[in-house]
Write an enzyme that holds these catalytic residues in place. Structure first.
Site, PDB file in Angstrom:
ATOM      1  CG  ASN A  89       4.937 105.021 109.149  1.00 20.39           C
ATOM      2  OD1 ASN A  89       3.726 104.836 109.204  1.00 20.39           O
ATOM      3  ND2 ASN A  89       5.713 104.980 110.212  1.00 20.39           N
ATOM      4  CB  CYS A  90       5.003 108.146 103.694  1.00 24.91           C
ATOM      5  SG  CYS A  90       5.432 109.070 102.224  1.00 24.91           S
ATOM      6  N   PRO A  91       7.477 106.266 102.370  1.00 24.92           N
ATOM      7  CG  PRO A  91       9.078 106.160 100.614  1.00 24.92           C
ATOM      8  CD  PRO A  91       8.938 106.325 102.136  1.00 24.92           C
ATOM      9  CG  ASP A 109       1.611 109.323 100.636  1.00 23.55           C
ATOM     10  OD1 ASP A 109       1.503 110.546 100.454  1.00 23.55           O
ATOM     11  OD2 ASP A 109       2.247 108.815 101.577  1.00 23.55           O
ATOM     12  CG  ASP A 145       1.353 106.335 106.590  1.00 24.56           C
ATOM     13  OD1 ASP A 145       0.904 107.290 107.250  1.00 24.56           O
ATOM     14  OD2 ASP A 145       2.259 106.470 105.750  1.00 24.56           O
TER      15      ASP A 145
END
Length: 85
Positions: free
Chosen positions: A17-19, A50, A44
């Site tokens: 997941n982010c980042p 992103d 994600d």
């Protein structure tokens, strides 16, 4: 529908997941030669904005395409990024 790009390297960041998809993509792009294309495969949904944002604000990187699809019954997001300098 599949986008055809001549992929040089593949990066699987499914489950991250982010980042992390952006962090890993940056590391992988740094290892590419000019004109080479990285395919990033993520699960994600946040990787869509992103990676688009990262590529748009990073010198030397071009986002060629993004796709949403299915792989093994799960939604995946594919990002095609080219190193341009």
């Amino acid at each position: 529908m599949s986008t055809e790009h001549e992929v040089t390297e593949r990066l699987d960041v499914k489950g991250l997941n982010c980042p992390m998809p952006v962090v890993k993509a940056k590391q992988a792009v740094d290892g590419l030669g000019v004109g080479e294309v990285l395919l990033v495969t993520a699960t994600d949904p946040g990787s869509m904005p992103d990676i688009e944002g990262w590529a748009g604000s990073t010198s030397g990187v071009e986002l060629l395409a993004q796709e949403e699809g299915e792989e093994d019954g799960e939604t995946v997001y594919r990002h095609y990024v080219r190193r341009v300098e």
